[in-house]
Motif scaffolding. Structure first.
Motif, PDB file in Angstrom:
ATOM      1  N   ARG A   8       0.824  -1.208   0.000  1.00 60.70           N
ATOM      2  CA  ARG A   8       0.000   0.000   0.000  1.00 60.70           C
ATOM      3  C   ARG A   8       0.862   1.264   0.000  1.00 60.70           C
ATOM      4  NH1 ARG A   8      -5.322  -0.752   0.622  1.00 60.70           N
ATOM      5  NH2 ARG A   8      -6.039  -2.807   1.276  1.00 60.70           N
ATOM      6  N   ARG A   9       1.981   1.234   0.709  1.00 62.29           N
ATOM      7  CA  ARG A   9       2.856   2.404   0.709  1.00 62.29           C
ATOM      8  C   ARG A   9       3.468   2.608  -0.671  1.00 62.29           C
ATOM      9  NH1 ARG A   9       5.069   6.230  -0.018  1.00 62.29           N
ATOM     10  NH2 ARG A   9       6.526   7.450   1.267  1.00 62.29           N
ATOM     11  N   ILE A  10       3.806   1.512  -1.346  1.00 60.69           N
ATOM     12  CA  ILE A  10       4.342   1.616  -2.701  1.00 60.69           C
ATOM     13  C   ILE A  10       3.280   2.139  -3.654  1.00 60.69           C
ATOM     14  CG2 ILE A  10       5.268   0.265  -4.624  1.00 60.69           C
ATOM     15  CD1 ILE A  10       6.619  -1.541  -2.613  1.00 60.69           C
ATOM     16  N   GLN A  11       2.021   1.699  -3.478  1.00 57.96           N
ATOM     17  CA  GLN A  11       0.940   2.176  -4.341  1.00 57.96           C
ATOM     18  C   GLN A  11       0.710   3.673  -4.169  1.00 57.96           C
ATOM     19  OE1 GLN A  11      -2.418   3.023  -3.149  1.00 57.96           O
ATOM     20  NE2 GLN A  11      -3.174   3.426  -5.233  1.00 57.96           N
ATOM     21  N   VAL A  12       0.822   4.169  -2.932  1.00 55.43           N
ATOM     22  CA  VAL A  12       0.660   5.605  -2.692  1.00 55.43           C
ATOM     23  C   VAL A  12       1.778   6.389  -3.369  1.00 55.43           C
ATOM     24  CG1 VAL A  12       0.651   7.364  -0.901  1.00 55.43           C
ATOM     25  CG2 VAL A  12      -0.629   5.264  -0.559  1.00 55.43           C
ATOM     26  N   GLU A  13       3.013   5.861  -3.297  1.00 59.24           N
ATOM     27  CA  GLU A  13       4.128   6.556  -3.929  1.00 59.24           C
ATOM     28  C   GLU A  13       3.971   6.560  -5.450  1.00 59.24           C
ATOM     29  OE1 GLU A  13       7.631   8.792  -3.716  1.00 59.24           O
ATOM     30  OE2 GLU A  13       6.272   8.087  -2.119  1.00 59.24           O
ATOM     31  N   LEU A  14       3.460   5.475  -6.020  1.00 59.07           N
ATOM     32  CA  LEU A  14       3.214   5.437  -7.456  1.00 59.07           C
ATOM     33  C   LEU A  14       2.142   6.443  -7.864  1.00 59.07           C
ATOM     34  CD1 LEU A  14       3.262   1.579  -8.092  1.00 59.07           C
ATOM     35  CD2 LEU A  14       4.997   3.226  -8.791  1.00 59.07           C
ATOM     36  N   ALA A  15       1.095   6.569  -7.031  1.00 57.78           N
ATOM     37  CA  ALA A  15       0.053   7.550  -7.333  1.00 57.78           C
ATOM     38  C   ALA A  15       0.621   8.962  -7.302  1.00 57.78           C
ATOM     39  CB  ALA A  15      -1.097   7.405  -6.335  1.00 57.78           C
ATOM     40  N   ARG A  16       1.534   9.232  -6.396  1.00 59.38           N
ATOM     41  CA  ARG A  16       2.136  10.559  -6.332  1.00 59.38           C
ATOM     42  C   ARG A  16       2.992  10.831  -7.570  1.00 59.38           C
ATOM     43  NH1 ARG A  16       6.559  13.277  -4.968  1.00 59.38           N
ATOM     44  NH2 ARG A  16       7.776  11.366  -4.867  1.00 59.38           N
ATOM     45  N   LEU A  17       3.564   9.762  -8.153  1.00 55.01           N
ATOM     46  CA  LEU A  17       4.358   9.919  -9.361  1.00 55.01           C
ATOM     47  C   LEU A  17       3.510   9.932 -10.626  1.00 55.01           C
ATOM     48  CD1 LEU A  17       7.319   7.513  -8.476  1.00 55.01           C
ATOM     49  CD2 LEU A  17       7.328  10.005  -8.410  1.00 55.01           C
TER      50      LEU A  17
END
Length: 361
Positions: A127-136
């Motif tokens: 989930r933390r990786i998914q949030v970082e991808l959304a920010r990118l």
């Protein structure tokens, strides 16, 4: 289907009624003749190459002949006939006109980015990786991230693995001071001990002292002398890394703890946990102590002091991009000079045991 194949099939199909209308005896005779001719041709030809029209025609006729007779009628094996039939079915039922249902798979570049984020951040879950991808700017579901990590053999949950000693030391190098003892055997077979410290950030080595009897009190005094030498630089130190030698007492630790330096103990019999200090000790042995005879404590102190001065001021360090520990200049690419117009001057260290080279002024 190509026109030539269609023409060949029509021509062969026209011959079928004519063969049916013939007399039974004539047909049997013709079949026997054809079988004998096939047997002769098989003996003369090692391998027969069939055109696409031949394969289709034999595949169609195979449905009219019992399967147990295929071996006697056809020149190919039953497995080959079945394979040809499967190829015909595969060409017909391609389902290319149907759109694939479901969510499209993630792009390969996005998968590589997910694996990179998981590798570089061991505490990040899916989930933390998914949030970082959304920010990118990459819109992807958490379940997709979970599936990609799981398929790569990476635990999608956080805390997959703790930091290694290399990762920890690299992140904390600017605030770590390591300590270690070095033993020296003199020409009279007397053993001396030297206490050295090394700063992880700059790789600067400090010689605390040399003695034949390294007691706990002597070690504490050397620690006090070092803190006085460092002066205000102790404010940037956060950790002291040492082993579990009994010469490091609570009084020794208290000298550094007074400057808010935390003590880190390496595991027993784990020299790699204090690898930078061990590497510096190994350098002292290879470049100096293994190449010179030591007389006494005074001689050992002079030799080590001279070499450590060369080590800190001149010797390039790969970890600092070929700069010496005392160098404060930013690394710049070296430029080759014309040796005919410029001279290279040598300065011997320790009587020529080691040499330093510089451009002549």
């Amino acid at each position: 289907m190509p026109l030539s194949i269609v023409t060949a099939l029509v021509r062969d199909l026209i011959k079928v009624p004519a063969a049916v209308l013939r007399s039974r005896v004539a047909v049997d005779a013709e079949v026997l003749a054809l079988r004998h001719e096939n047997a002769v041709l098989r003996r003369r030809i090692a391998r027969v190459r069939y055109e696409p029209a031949d394969r289709i025609w034999l595949a169609v006729l195979s449905r009219l002949v019992p399967q147990e007779r295929w071996r006697h009628v056809f020149a190919v094996t039953p497995t080959t006939l079945l394979a040809w039939h499967r190829q015909l079915i595969a060409r017909k039922w391609t389902f290319s006109q149907h759109r694939r249902l479901g969510r499209p798979s993630a792009a390969p570049t996005v998968k590589q980015l997910i694996l990179r984020l998981a590798k570089e951040n061991s505490t990040w879950g899916h989930r933390r990786i998914q949030v970082e991808l959304a920010r990118l700017g990459y819109s992807i579901a958490p379940s997709t991230v979970w599936e990609i990590l799981h398929a790569a053999g990476i635990d999608p949950a956080p805390q997959r693995s703790g930091p290694t000693w290399r990762e920890f030391l690299t992140a904390q190098a600017h605030g770590i001071l390591a300590a270690g003892f070095l033993h020296i055997d003199t020409i009279s077979l007397k053993r001396l001990y030297a206490l050295v410290f090394i700063e992880h950030d700059t790789r600067r080595v400090h010689l605390a002292g040399v003695t034949a009897h390294p007691t706990a009190r002597w070690t504490v005094q050397q620690a006090r002398n070092l803190t006085m030498t460092l002066g205000c630089r102790t404010d940037s130190l956060r950790f002291l890394l040492r082993d579990r030698d009994n010469k490091y007492t609570a009084a020794f630790d208290a000298v550094f703890q007074a400057d808010d330096v935390e003590i880190l103990l390496s595991p027993p019999r784990a020299p790699k946990a204090n690898a930078i200090c061990e590497r510096a000790v190994g350098t002292l042995r290879r470049e100096v102590l293994d190449r010179i005879l030591i007389y006494n404590e005074a001689h050992a102190r002079v030799v080590l002091t001279g070499y450590i001065r060369h080590y800190n001021r001149h010797r390039p360090r790969q970890a600092r991009r070929q700069l010496s520990p005392d160098s404060t200049e930013p690394p710049a690419p070296a430029t080759a000079t014309d040796l005919q117009a410029h001279r290279i001057r040598r300065r011997p260290v320790l009587g020529g045991l080691i040499n330093e080279y510089r451009h002549a002024a």
